[in-house]
Design a protein around this motif. Structure first.
Motif, mmCIF file in Angstrom:
data_model
loop_
_atom_site.group_PDB
_atom_site.id
_atom_site.type_symbol
_atom_site.label_atom_id
_atom_site.label_comp_id
_atom_site.label_asym_id
_atom_site.label_seq_id
_atom_site.Cartn_x
_atom_site.Cartn_y
_atom_site.Cartn_z
ATOM 1 N N ASP A 15 0.827 -1.191 0.000
ATOM 2 C CA ASP A 15 0.000 0.000 0.000
ATOM 3 C C ASP A 15 0.872 1.256 0.000
ATOM 4 O O ASP A 15 1.189 1.810 1.045
ATOM 5 N N LEU A 16 1.263 1.672 -1.189
ATOM 6 C CA LEU A 16 2.104 2.862 -1.339
ATOM 7 C C LEU A 16 1.292 4.099 -1.720
ATOM 8 O O LEU A 16 1.853 5.177 -1.851
ATOM 9 N N ARG A 17 0.004 3.923 -1.891
ATOM 10 C CA ARG A 17 -0.824 5.056 -2.307
ATOM 11 C C ARG A 17 -0.693 6.231 -1.330
ATOM 12 O O ARG A 17 -0.545 7.368 -1.732
ATOM 13 N N ARG A 18 -0.662 5.932 -0.015
ATOM 14 C CA ARG A 18 -0.519 7.012 0.975
ATOM 15 C C ARG A 18 0.820 7.724 0.815
ATOM 16 O O ARG A 18 0.894 8.940 0.917
ATOM 17 N N ALA A 19 1.890 6.968 0.571
ATOM 18 C CA ALA A 19 3.208 7.581 0.410
ATOM 19 C C ALA A 19 3.230 8.477 -0.822
ATOM 20 O O ALA A 19 3.780 9.579 -0.793
ATOM 21 N N VAL A 20 2.615 8.021 -1.919
ATOM 22 C CA VAL A 20 2.556 8.827 -3.147
ATOM 23 C C VAL A 20 1.724 10.083 -2.899
ATOM 24 O O VAL A 20 2.107 11.188 -3.302
ATOM 25 N N SER A 37 10.775 17.439 -13.684
ATOM 26 C CA SER A 37 10.894 16.709 -12.425
ATOM 27 C C SER A 37 9.695 15.801 -12.210
ATOM 28 O O SER A 37 9.840 14.665 -11.734
ATOM 29 N N ALA A 38 8.519 16.274 -12.550
ATOM 30 C CA ALA A 38 7.307 15.465 -12.405
ATOM 31 C C ALA A 38 7.379 14.228 -13.281
ATOM 32 O O ALA A 38 6.999 13.134 -12.854
ATOM 33 N N LYS A 39 7.889 14.385 -14.496
ATOM 34 C CA LYS A 39 7.994 13.246 -15.413
ATOM 35 C C LYS A 39 8.993 12.218 -14.888
ATOM 36 O O LYS A 39 8.741 11.016 -14.927
ATOM 37 N N VAL A 40 10.127 12.676 -14.364
ATOM 38 C CA VAL A 40 11.131 11.759 -13.813
ATOM 39 C C VAL A 40 10.561 11.031 -12.597
ATOM 40 O O VAL A 40 10.715 9.813 -12.455
ATOM 41 N N ARG A 41 9.883 11.757 -11.714
ATOM 42 C CA ARG A 41 9.272 11.143 -10.537
ATOM 43 C C ARG A 41 8.243 10.105 -10.945
ATOM 44 O O ARG A 41 8.191 8.995 -10.406
ATOM 45 N N GLN A 42 7.426 10.438 -11.929
ATOM 46 C CA GLN A 42 6.390 9.526 -12.403
ATOM 47 C C GLN A 42 7.016 8.238 -12.962
ATOM 48 O O GLN A 42 6.536 7.142 -12.692
ATOM 49 N N ARG A 43 8.097 8.374 -13.699
ATOM 50 C CA ARG A 43 8.783 7.188 -14.239
ATOM 51 C C ARG A 43 9.362 6.340 -13.112
ATOM 52 O O ARG A 43 9.303 5.106 -13.161
ATOM 53 N N ALA A 44 9.936 6.986 -12.108
ATOM 54 C CA ALA A 44 10.497 6.249 -10.968
ATOM 55 C C ALA A 44 9.400 5.489 -10.234
ATOM 56 O O ALA A 44 9.594 4.337 -9.832
ATOM 57 N N MET A 46 6.649 4.369 -11.557
ATOM 58 C CA MET A 46 6.269 3.256 -12.422
ATOM 59 C C MET A 46 7.291 2.119 -12.326
ATOM 60 O O MET A 46 6.916 0.945 -12.294
ATOM 61 N N MET A 47 8.568 2.462 -12.258
ATOM 62 C CA MET A 47 9.600 1.434 -12.133
ATOM 63 C C MET A 47 9.506 0.720 -10.786
ATOM 64 O O MET A 47 9.682 -0.501 -10.709
ATOM 65 N N LEU A 48 9.208 1.457 -9.714
ATOM 66 C CA LEU A 48 9.037 0.827 -8.412
ATOM 67 C C LEU A 48 7.841 -0.120 -8.451
ATOM 68 O O LEU A 48 7.904 -1.236 -7.930
ATOM 69 N N GLU A 49 6.767 0.292 -9.089
ATOM 70 C CA GLU A 49 5.606 -0.589 -9.212
ATOM 71 C C GLU A 49 5.983 -1.855 -9.971
ATOM 72 O O GLU A 49 5.590 -2.963 -9.586
ATOM 73 N N GLN A 50 6.788 -1.726 -11.040
ATOM 74 C CA GLN A 50 7.255 -2.915 -11.765
ATOM 75 C C GLN A 50 8.027 -3.848 -10.840
ATOM 76 O O GLN A 50 7.829 -5.062 -10.858
ATOM 77 N N ALA A 51 8.928 -3.270 -10.054
ATOM 78 C CA ALA A 51 9.755 -4.088 -9.161
ATOM 79 C C ALA A 51 8.898 -4.813 -8.128
ATOM 80 O O ALA A 51 9.058 -6.010 -7.906
ATOM 81 N N LEU A 52 7.982 -4.103 -7.508
ATOM 82 C CA LEU A 52 7.173 -4.688 -6.443
ATOM 83 C C LEU A 52 6.136 -5.679 -6.959
ATOM 84 O O LEU A 52 5.705 -6.562 -6.223
ATOM 85 N N SER A 53 5.744 -5.536 -8.207
ATOM 86 C CA SER A 53 4.772 -6.470 -8.778
ATOM 87 C C SER A 53 5.461 -7.601 -9.544
ATOM 88 O O SER A 53 4.793 -8.404 -10.185
ATOM 89 N N CYS A 54 6.783 -7.654 -9.465
ATOM 90 C CA CYS A 54 7.576 -8.720 -10.108
ATOM 91 C C CYS A 54 7.404 -8.739 -11.618
ATOM 92 O O CYS A 54 7.341 -9.789 -12.244
ATOM 93 N N PHE A 114 13.635 -0.024 1.633
ATOM 94 C CA PHE A 114 14.917 0.298 1.006
ATOM 95 C C PHE A 114 14.722 0.580 -0.487
ATOM 96 O O PHE A 114 15.240 1.566 -1.015
ATOM 97 N N LEU A 115 13.961 -0.275 -1.167
ATOM 98 C CA LEU A 115 13.724 -0.054 -2.598
ATOM 99 C C LEU A 115 12.969 1.251 -2.841
ATOM 100 O O LEU A 115 13.259 1.968 -3.796
ATOM 101 N N GLU A 116 12.026 1.569 -1.968
ATOM 102 C CA GLU A 116 11.297 2.837 -2.109
ATOM 103 C C GLU A 116 12.270 4.007 -2.008
ATOM 104 O O GLU A 116 12.190 4.961 -2.768
#
Length: 126
Positions: A15-20, A37-44, A46-54, A114-116
């Motif tokens: 549940d990362l929605r609160r952190a976002v 900066s918003a675009k870079v953050r958004q990509r990061a 998305m990449m974290l979501e990829q990592a956490l969802s395998c 740590f990954l976050e």
């Protein structure tokens, strides 16, 4: 390894929605951020979501000694963030060839934090 489960903010598991939402509120309070900066953050995010969802796009697997489910990451991003990961993946160490890193003495929940931090430069409560 079973990686099925909710994506970013899709359930109690990650549940990362609160952190976002906290990050968005903090940026708004501080006067916002540039479009770049918003675009870079958004990509990061998305990449974290990829990592956490395998996702298949995440090319490194982290296995936990306690038998916790698999977590994945992106080799390039991890190397940029950490000299230790860079050395691990740019050598002839077993992790370089296998793409699998054994995580010892760290819980899956702590490693997720740590990954976050690696992906978003923040972790946990702000």
């Amino acid at each position: 390894w079973d990686c099925a489960g909710p994506g970013l903010g899709g359930g109690p598991r990650w549940d990362l929605r609160r952190a976002v939402e906290r990050s968005a509120a903090k940026r708004a309070k501080e006067g916002g951020e540039s479009a770049a900066s918003a675009k870079v953050r958004q990509r990061a995010e998305m990449m974290l979501e990829q990592a956490l969802s395998c996702s298949r796009q995440a090319d490194v697997e982290f296995l936990f000694d306690d038998g916790a489910k698999l977590v994945k990451g992106h080799r390039g991003l991890l190397c940029c963030a950490s000299a230790a990961f860079e050395a691990m993946f740019e050598s002839e160490m077993v992790e370089d060839s296998s793409g699998v890193v054994r995580v010892r003495d760290v819980s899956r929940s702590s490693f997720k934090g740590f990954l976050e931090w690696v992906y978003l430069e923040r972790a946990g409560e702000e």
